[in-house]
Design a protein around this motif. Structure first.
Motif: not given
Length: 656
Positions: A249-255, A461-469, A474-486
């Motif tokens: 469970w989580t208590d924030h939208y942004d990881d 942050p390793y991804l642009g915020r908000p980070i929500h996987i 969110g699953e797509s963001s997690w799968q593709n984060w290593l090719v995300s624009d730096q």
């Protein structure tokens, strides 16, 4: 007038009551209720499946210690002398086919299975088994259960369970030819590698895909000592219940906010009750690369005992979960001169489990064809057919099949790393960080450094915020984060970026780049992240959105306390230059003409990795709020002690 009305009203009401009482019928005689209403449900329903093109069997296979493991068997209806393909999983064997209830095997298996073509079109028997302690299987669950020995005093492990399973299968599936292959992705890749330890004679092929090999060096739990915090969510979901039916469970939208507000990794673990879970406790008790981790490293184990079963190791270039393991196994086995006829390597342009899906793109990066389908049809299927079918068709698969990103083409190679099939060599060249945010293959003269302030209260942050996987997006963001624009990272003041001019001709790299940072910190500990990036031209005519895109080709992190020894951490001397040298994940990429090469350096990568307090403490898991302090980092980029990245440059007439 009012009194008269009241008297008249009383007379009318009295008459009405008297008339009603006189007209009331006698009460009916009660009818006895029936004894019961027969159930419309049979004691046992028999499904009519004669029209199905497959037969499903669910069995409990006994292991040598008496524990029985839930096993699902799918047999094509016309199967005769068919090979068996086995996977052993903690993720629910029956869940694999629960999505589609159909009379057709092709609909039941679909894209959830990397072996779908072999089963549907090749006639293979498919077997999926719950490992001990998970879902329908009996026994106790231990995360990536170690082999028998100091870490496992019992008589059973994944190697013995696989042996006993195969022994039962070949004796009890009359439609089989007695030959078994094992394959799987991630944890299922780990169990596929475990099957190679003292293998059953009927095991004739193994295909571990992005397997979990060494959880400390660079797979799921740590990378060079830096803890991957989402490991806690995985451990929670795996070990809280046998059925994995209790979610984090989580208590924030942004990881980012969620992990930052929690404090240290152990604070978050305590918040979720993870002190109840055995593996979470072990992870936090072993922050360094001690015997607990060393004794489980499968690359070392397999190199010592050798491999007798043909094995195809499948590696994904942008694997966000297990980017270390299969390449480590390949390196370890080739160092032991394992025969090319038994050892194969595939390198694909994918995220973690993309080999079973559409492989035409990762995030914004397109490849011009379905690379995953090519692998399944033209590499995996011929490999399986050759080693598992009775007619044993000739094998036309190279020892190494590697996709070259940038040019987007498949290469057939005799070994790895090698940039081309012939007349090509790998020449290691130092790409130096230079003053003025420059990069060059020649070191700058004089002396100098670039600096930044690393603040644990404001990590990069390793991804642009908000980070929500969570969820599909969110699953797509997690799968593709290593090719995300730096570019978001490049804009921060606590990230250094160094770049070459636009390349006049292509440059090909094949293998592991090596980061060689010469740096100092005002603290007594710290992390160092190095990212090798392909910067697209400022404008890309056919695809405008890719103009200036900063694509990570290879990147990793080193926890500074382990700069000299992974097993013996020590503080960093404050304000004294040190060498931080570590390998980045393997590459097979061409930087095209007009593109630039960039190197980024930073000290936080959050929340995927825990924050280093930058003050030396014995165990960072239990760092206190007062331990987290800002530090000034200097990265030296001129003179004889300049920082550089060692690039494995492919040279020769067919290098690109």
């Amino acid at each position: 007038m009012s009194n008269l009305l009241r008297r008249l009203s009383g007379l009318v009401l009295s008459a009405a009551v008297t008339h009603s009482s006189a007209a009331a019928p006698a009460a009916p005689t009660p009818t006895p209720a029936p004894a019961s209403l027969p159930s419309e449900m049979p004691a046992s329903f028999t499904p009519l499946v004669a029209s199905f093109d497959y037969v499903k069997r669910e069995v409990m296979i006994p292991m040598r210690d008496g524990v029985k493991l839930q096993t699902l068997i799918l047999v094509p209806r016309a199967a005769q002398r068919a090979p068996i393909l086995l996977s052993r999983t903690p993720y629910g064997a029956t869940d694999r086919i629960a999505k589609n209830t159909s009379a057709h095997l092709s609909a039941v298996i679909d894209s959830t299975d990397v072996a779908d073509d072999a089963v549907v079109n090749g006639g293979y028997i498919r077997v999926v088994q719950d490992i001990r302690g998970k879902h329908g299987s009996e026994g106790d669950y231990v995360m990536t259960r170690p082999l028998q020995g100091p870490l496992n005093p019992t008589s059973v492990d994944h190697a013995t369970d696989t042996y006993d399973t195969i022994d039962w299968l070949v004796k009890n599936i009359p439609e089989s030819n007695g030959k078994v292959g094992i394959l799987g992705i991630s944890y299922d890749g780990f169990t596929s590698l475990m099957a190679l330890v003292h293998p059953h004679p009927a095991l004739r092929a193994a295909v571990p895909i992005n397997a979990m090999v060494d959880g400390w060096r660079g797979d799921d739990w740590f990378h060079n000592g830096a803890f991957r915090q989402d490991s806690l969510t995985y451990i929670h979901d795996q070990q809280a219940t046998r059925a994995s039916d209790l979610s984090w469970w989580t208590d924030h939208y942004d990881d980012y906010d969620s992990w930052l507000s929690a404090g240290s990794a152990s604070d978050m673990a305590r918040k979720h009750g993870l002190e109840q879970l055995g593996f979470a406790v072990k992870v936090m008790q072993h922050p360094a690369y001690d015997e607990f981790w060393q004794d489980q490293a499968l690359d070392t184990i397999l190199a010592k005992q050798g491999v007798t079963v043909p094995v195809m190791l499948v590696h994904s270039l942008w694997d966000q979960e297990d980017i270390y393991g299969n390449i480590a196994v390949y390196k370890a086995l080739t160092a032991q001169h394992v025969d090319n006829s038994r050892l194969f390597l595939v390198i694909g342009p994918w995220f973690h489990h993309q080999a079973r899906l559409d492989g035409s793109r990762v995030g914004a990066i397109e490849f011009g064809s379905d690379t995953a389908a090519y692998f399944r049809l033209h590499v995996l299927r011929p490999f399986l057919d050759h080693f598992l079918k009775d007619d044993a068709p000739p094998l036309d698969v190279a020892p190494v099949t590697a996709f070259e990103t940038g040019t987007n083409r498949w290469l057939s190679l005799p070994s790895w790393p090698l940039g081309c099939a012939s007349a090509c060599t790998i020449d290691h060249k130092k790409l130096y960080l230079q003053p003025g945010a420059a990069l060059s293959f020649a070191a700058a003269s004089g002396s100098g450094f670039e600096s930044y302030v690393s603040d644990p209260a404001k990590p990069v942050p390793y991804l642009g915020r908000p980070i929500h996987i969570g969820g599909e997006a969110g699953e797509s963001s997690w799968q593709n984060w290593l090719v995300s624009d730096q570019r978001n990272a490049a804009a921060r003041t606590d990230v250094l970026s160094f770049s070459t001019p636009a390349l006049k001709e292509p440059l090909k790299i094949s293998g592991e780049p090596i980061a060689n940072l010469v740096a100092s910190t005002s603290g007594t500990d710290g992390d160092f992240v190095v990212k090798l990036i392909d910067v697209y031209p400022d404008e890309v005519g056919r695809d405008p959105k890719m103009g200036g895109y900063q694509l990570m080709i290879s990147a990793d992190i080193l926890r500074g306390r382990y700069r000299d020894s992974f097993s013996a951490p020590k503080p960093i001397p404050a304000d004294k230059s040190q060498v931080f040298r570590f390998a980045l994940p393997t590459t097979n990429h061409v930087f095209l003409a007009g593109h630039r090469i960039m190197v980024q350096v930073q000290s936080t990568w959050f929340p995927i990795y825990d924050r280093n307090p930058q003050t030396y403490v014995d165990n960072i898991f239990f760092a206190k709020p007062a331990d987290y302090k800002k530090a000034t980092i200097k990265v030296f980029d001129a003179g004889p002690t300049s920082s550089f990245v060692d690039l494995p440059v492919a040279e020769g007439p067919s290098a690109h």
